[in-house]
Design a protein around this motif. Sequence first.
Motif, short mmCIF file in Angstrom:
data_model
loop_
_atom_site.label_atom_id
_atom_site.label_comp_id
_atom_site.label_asym_id
_atom_site.label_seq_id
_atom_site.Cartn_x
_atom_site.Cartn_y
_atom_site.Cartn_z
N PHE A 74 4.62 73.25 29.43
CA PHE A 74 3.84 73.13 30.68
C PHE A 74 2.38 72.81 30.40
O PHE A 74 1.46 73.52 30.82
N ILE A 75 2.19 71.74 29.65
CA ILE A 75 0.86 71.31 29.28
C ILE A 75 0.83 69.78 29.30
O ILE A 75 1.83 69.14 28.95
N SER A 76 -0.26 69.20 29.75
CA SER A 76 -0.30 67.74 29.84
C SER A 76 -0.26 67.11 28.45
O SER A 76 -0.65 67.74 27.46
N ARG A 77 0.22 65.91 28.39
CA ARG A 77 0.33 65.19 27.12
C ARG A 77 -1.04 65.08 26.44
O ARG A 77 -1.17 65.36 25.24
N TYR A 78 -2.04 64.70 27.20
CA TYR A 78 -3.38 64.55 26.64
C TYR A 78 -3.92 65.90 26.14
O TYR A 78 -4.47 66.00 25.03
N HIS A 79 -3.74 66.94 26.97
CA HIS A 79 -4.27 68.26 26.59
C HIS A 79 -3.55 68.80 25.35
O HIS A 79 -4.18 69.43 24.49
N LEU A 80 -2.25 68.55 25.24
CA LEU A 80 -1.50 68.98 24.06
C LEU A 80 -2.05 68.32 22.80
O LEU A 80 -2.30 69.00 21.80
N MET A 81 -2.24 67.01 22.85
CA MET A 81 -2.75 66.30 21.67
C MET A 81 -4.14 66.78 21.30
O MET A 81 -4.44 67.01 20.12
N HIS A 82 -4.98 66.97 22.30
CA HIS A 82 -6.36 67.42 22.06
C HIS A 82 -6.37 68.85 21.50
O HIS A 82 -7.07 69.14 20.52
N LEU A 83 -5.59 69.72 22.12
CA LEU A 83 -5.54 71.12 21.71
C LEU A 83 -4.97 71.27 20.30
O LEU A 83 -5.50 72.03 19.48
N PHE A 84 -3.91 70.53 20.02
CA PHE A 84 -3.27 70.61 18.70
C PHE A 84 -4.23 70.18 17.61
O PHE A 84 -4.38 70.86 16.59
N ALA A 102 -7.56 70.06 17.79
CA ALA A 102 -8.71 70.96 17.72
C ALA A 102 -8.36 72.28 17.05
O ALA A 102 -9.19 72.88 16.35
N SER A 103 -7.13 72.74 17.24
CA SER A 103 -6.73 74.05 16.73
C SER A 103 -6.23 74.01 15.30
O SER A 103 -6.31 75.01 14.58
N THR A 104 -5.70 72.87 14.88
CA THR A 104 -5.06 72.82 13.56
C THR A 104 -5.66 71.79 12.62
O THR A 104 -5.44 71.85 11.41
N GLY A 105 -6.38 70.81 13.16
CA GLY A 105 -6.97 69.79 12.32
C GLY A 105 -6.07 68.60 12.06
O GLY A 105 -6.43 67.69 11.33
N TYR A 106 -4.89 68.56 12.65
CA TYR A 106 -3.99 67.43 12.43
C TYR A 106 -3.25 67.07 13.71
O TYR A 106 -3.22 67.85 14.68
N THR A 107 -2.66 65.88 13.74
CA THR A 107 -1.99 65.39 14.94
C THR A 107 -0.58 65.97 15.03
O THR A 107 0.01 66.38 14.02
N VAL A 108 -0.03 65.96 16.23
CA VAL A 108 1.32 66.46 16.45
C VAL A 108 2.33 65.66 15.62
O VAL A 108 3.17 66.21 14.91
N GLY A 109 2.23 64.34 15.69
CA GLY A 109 3.18 63.48 15.00
C GLY A 109 3.15 63.66 13.49
O GLY A 109 4.19 63.72 12.83
N ASN A 110 1.95 63.74 12.93
CA ASN A 110 1.84 63.89 11.48
C ASN A 110 2.37 65.24 11.02
O ASN A 110 3.03 65.34 9.98
N TYR A 111 2.10 66.28 11.80
CA TYR A 111 2.59 67.61 11.45
C TYR A 111 4.12 67.63 11.44
O TYR A 111 4.74 68.15 10.50
N ILE A 112 4.74 67.06 12.46
CA ILE A 112 6.21 67.02 12.53
C ILE A 112 6.78 66.25 11.34
O ILE A 112 7.74 66.69 10.70
N ASN A 138 -6.45 80.17 21.04
CA ASN A 138 -5.42 79.66 21.95
C ASN A 138 -4.04 79.98 21.39
O ASN A 138 -3.56 79.33 20.47
N GLU A 139 -3.41 80.99 21.97
CA GLU A 139 -2.12 81.45 21.47
C GLU A 139 -1.01 80.44 21.75
O GLU A 139 0.00 80.43 21.04
N LYS A 140 -1.18 79.59 22.76
CA LYS A 140 -0.11 78.65 23.09
C LYS A 140 0.22 77.74 21.92
O LYS A 140 1.37 77.39 21.69
N ILE A 141 -0.80 77.36 21.17
CA ILE A 141 -0.58 76.45 20.05
C ILE A 141 0.32 77.10 19.00
O ILE A 141 1.10 76.42 18.32
N LEU A 142 0.26 78.42 18.88
CA LEU A 142 1.11 79.13 17.91
C LEU A 142 2.57 79.07 18.34
O LEU A 142 3.47 78.93 17.50
N PHE A 143 2.82 79.18 19.64
CA PHE A 143 4.19 79.06 20.14
C PHE A 143 4.73 77.65 19.91
O PHE A 143 5.90 77.46 19.57
N ILE A 144 3.87 76.66 20.07
CA ILE A 144 4.28 75.27 19.84
C ILE A 144 4.59 75.04 18.36
O ILE A 144 5.62 74.43 18.01
#
Length: 288
Positions: A205-215, A217-227, A177-183
């Motif tokens: 242009f991605i739903s909140r739930y899908h972003l959290m799930h994708l992030f 699944a793709s990286t092994g960590y949550t959006v908030g913790n990564y930031i 999923n290349e979108k996660i790399l742009f994020i």
Amino acid sequence: MNTYQKTGYLTENFRYFHLQTTSRQDFHYHYHEFYKILFFLKGDVIYHIEGRAFHLLPGDIVLIPAEEIHCPQLQSDTCYERQILYLSSTFLKSFQDNDLSLCFTNARKRQSYVMRVPSLYQKHIWDILLCLEDEIKENSLYAGKFYQETLVSQLLILLNRAALNQQSIYPDNTCQNEKILFILDYINKHLSDNLTIDNLSERFFISRYHLMHLFKASTGYTVGNYITIKRLFFAKALIQSGTPVTEACYLSGFQNYSTFSRAYKKHFHTSAKNREFSNGHNGNSMVE
């Protein structure tokens, strides 16, 4: 909230390991406060680094800059064999006009952390590693430490020359999923901004739930913790470069000094006002 472990420790200029994992096991996402080179010998391994994934081949060299979150993923019970070098930033930058961290800088710019070097370089590199391993085993030899550092310096010179050689190959990321790399790229370039899940989902242009799930699944960590962890690294770099602590707090994207101070101390085990850092570890003795 997930946390990512700082693993390993480094109090010298370098440390060397030759490791074998003979059965399939899970490695957790982690980072180091020093640089790491992994020389891949054999196994069935996908290496994850900052949201990117690389299926390793024997002879691959993995270049991991300090503070990059990474994790090997074993695909089978095949023996996973590798040689690892931990390198202090001070050592890499101590050679007058020659910054031996250039190969890491190039890898980061290319967004590919794996290098496949021409056969001529490969032979020289393995010969040096073999000699280094023998020297470490015979630790009582005259000027042993000095000679070991000389060998590591030669190795780094070869790696940097290989990094500048047009025949060296940097394999493509295999993340599906290349979108996660742009994020991820956006987050790292806008740490001072107001980064929230809602803002990111709207921008990409991605739903909140899908972003959290994708992030996750793709990286092994949550959006908030990564930031948070990336902001802490940014703040640390600012403080070490002479920026006042309060200014570094807000420049790195924190909205509240007390929150920043607590997070900083919890993460780095020292006050933000202390500009001195060690490459010590948090009690976890795992090496990878």
